[in-house]
Design a protein around this motif. Structure first.
Motif, PDB file in Angstrom:
ATOM      1  N   THR A  31      21.868  30.248  14.198  1.00 57.21           N
ATOM      2  CA  THR A  31      22.136  28.965  15.316  1.00 57.21           C
ATOM      3  C   THR A  31      22.816  27.654  15.302  1.00 57.21           C
ATOM      4  O   THR A  31      22.849  27.370  13.827  1.00 57.21           O
ATOM      5  N   GLN A  32      22.839  26.356  16.431  1.00 55.90           N
ATOM      6  CA  GLN A  32      22.701  25.488  15.651  1.00 55.90           C
ATOM      7  C   GLN A  32      21.627  24.919  14.859  1.00 55.90           C
ATOM      8  O   GLN A  32      21.007  25.238  14.951  1.00 55.90           O
ATOM      9  N   PRO A  33      22.443  23.839  14.065  1.00 56.66           N
ATOM     10  CA  PRO A  33      21.639  23.456  12.769  1.00 56.66           C
ATOM     11  C   PRO A  33      19.921  22.917  13.810  1.00 56.66           C
ATOM     12  O   PRO A  33      19.787  22.310  14.071  1.00 56.66           O
ATOM     13  N   GLY A  34      19.127  23.404  12.805  1.00 57.30           N
ATOM     14  CA  GLY A  34      17.635  22.954  13.610  1.00 57.30           C
ATOM     15  C   GLY A  34      16.803  23.031  14.201  1.00 57.30           C
ATOM     16  O   GLY A  34      16.275  23.182  15.084  1.00 57.30           O
TER      17      GLY A  34
ATOM     18  N   GLU B   5      13.459  27.884  17.939  1.00 59.25           N
ATOM     19  CA  GLU B   5      13.368  28.065  19.088  1.00 59.25           C
ATOM     20  C   GLU B   5      14.305  29.230  19.058  1.00 59.25           C
ATOM     21  O   GLU B   5      13.798  30.053  20.758  1.00 59.25           O
ATOM     22  N   LEU B   6      15.438  29.496  18.717  1.00 61.47           N
ATOM     23  CA  LEU B   6      15.585  30.982  18.824  1.00 61.47           C
ATOM     24  C   LEU B   6      14.888  32.060  18.404  1.00 61.47           C
ATOM     25  O   LEU B   6      15.045  33.183  19.285  1.00 61.47           O
ATOM     26  N   LEU B   7      14.186  31.946  17.544  1.00 64.33           N
ATOM     27  CA  LEU B   7      13.141  33.094  17.481  1.00 64.33           C
ATOM     28  C   LEU B   7      12.686  32.836  18.201  1.00 64.33           C
ATOM     29  O   LEU B   7      12.291  34.308  18.533  1.00 64.33           O
ATOM     30  N   ALA B   8      11.630  32.318  18.816  1.00 65.42           N
ATOM     31  CA  ALA B   8      10.669  31.537  19.664  1.00 65.42           C
ATOM     32  C   ALA B   8      11.018  32.913  20.992  1.00 65.42           C
ATOM     33  O   ALA B   8      10.381  33.205  22.412  1.00 65.42           O
TER      34      ALA B   8
ATOM     35  N   GLY C  56      17.287  32.648   6.094  1.00 69.01           N
ATOM     36  CA  GLY C  56      18.297  30.767   5.840  1.00 69.01           C
ATOM     37  C   GLY C  56      17.786  30.393   6.799  1.00 69.01           C
ATOM     38  O   GLY C  56      16.858  30.954   7.652  1.00 69.01           O
ATOM     39  N   ASP C  57      18.584  28.964   6.737  1.00 66.64           N
ATOM     40  CA  ASP C  57      17.961  28.402   8.277  1.00 66.64           C
ATOM     41  C   ASP C  57      18.118  28.606   9.413  1.00 66.64           C
ATOM     42  O   ASP C  57      17.546  28.005  10.116  1.00 66.64           O
ATOM     43  N   ASP C  58      19.869  29.666   9.103  1.00 65.72           N
ATOM     44  CA  ASP C  58      20.351  29.339  10.914  1.00 65.72           C
ATOM     45  C   ASP C  58      20.209  31.189  11.469  1.00 65.72           C
ATOM     46  O   ASP C  58      21.098  31.347  12.733  1.00 65.72           O
TER      47      ASP C  58
ATOM     48  N   GLU D  31      23.201  26.869  24.630  1.00 64.84           N
ATOM     49  CA  GLU D  31      22.776  25.277  23.467  1.00 64.84           C
ATOM     50  C   GLU D  31      22.529  25.999  22.348  1.00 64.84           C
ATOM     51  O   GLU D  31      22.279  24.985  21.049  1.00 64.84           O
ATOM     52  N   LEU D  32      21.695  27.327  22.065  1.00 69.45           N
ATOM     53  CA  LEU D  32      21.130  27.556  20.451  1.00 69.45           C
ATOM     54  C   LEU D  32      22.066  27.895  19.877  1.00 69.45           C
ATOM     55  O   LEU D  32      21.537  28.054  18.372  1.00 69.45           O
ATOM     56  N   LEU D  33      23.144  28.140  19.765  1.00 69.02           N
ATOM     57  CA  LEU D  33      24.055  29.106  19.231  1.00 69.02           C
ATOM     58  C   LEU D  33      25.058  28.019  18.340  1.00 69.02           C
ATOM     59  O   LEU D  33      25.781  28.308  19.100  1.00 69.02           O
TER      60      LEU D  33
END
Length: 92
Positions: free
Chosen positions: A15-18, A22-25, A50-52, A73-75
């Motif tokens: 995912t994009q940072p942060g 949103e991607l998980l949802a 991790g975080d991404d 936009e999430l990737l």
């Protein structure tokens, strides 16, 4: 000898940072539901790296389905998909 068909899908998105949550949802509300609606889909599990990173592993009795693509936009990069054939299962 004909190889046995794939029966497991591993899907991984960075995912994009942060934006991992949103991607998980999106994965839980869209991709997993689409997978479970496929004939022959036995189960689907999600994993966080991790975080991404969000990973989905699904087992099927037939052809490995394709997950829908998440919103661009999430990737951070294109989604990776690997079909596998289950070899063995171990449990303690």
């Amino acid at each position: 000898m004909t190889p046995e068909p794939h029966d497991t899908l591993m899907w991984e998105a960075r995912t994009q940072p942060g934006r991992r949550d949103e991607l998980l949802a999106w994965v839980e509300q869209t991709a997993v539901l689409a997978l479970l609606a496929e004939p022959g889909c036995l189960d689907a599990s999600t994993y966080l790296g991790g975080d991404d990173r969000v990973v989905v592993i699904a087992h099927t009795t037939g052809t490995v389905p394709r997950l829908p693509d998440p919103p661009d936009e999430l990737l951070l990069r294109a989604v990776h998909r690997w079909p596998f054939r289950k070899h063995a299962f171990y449990r303690k």
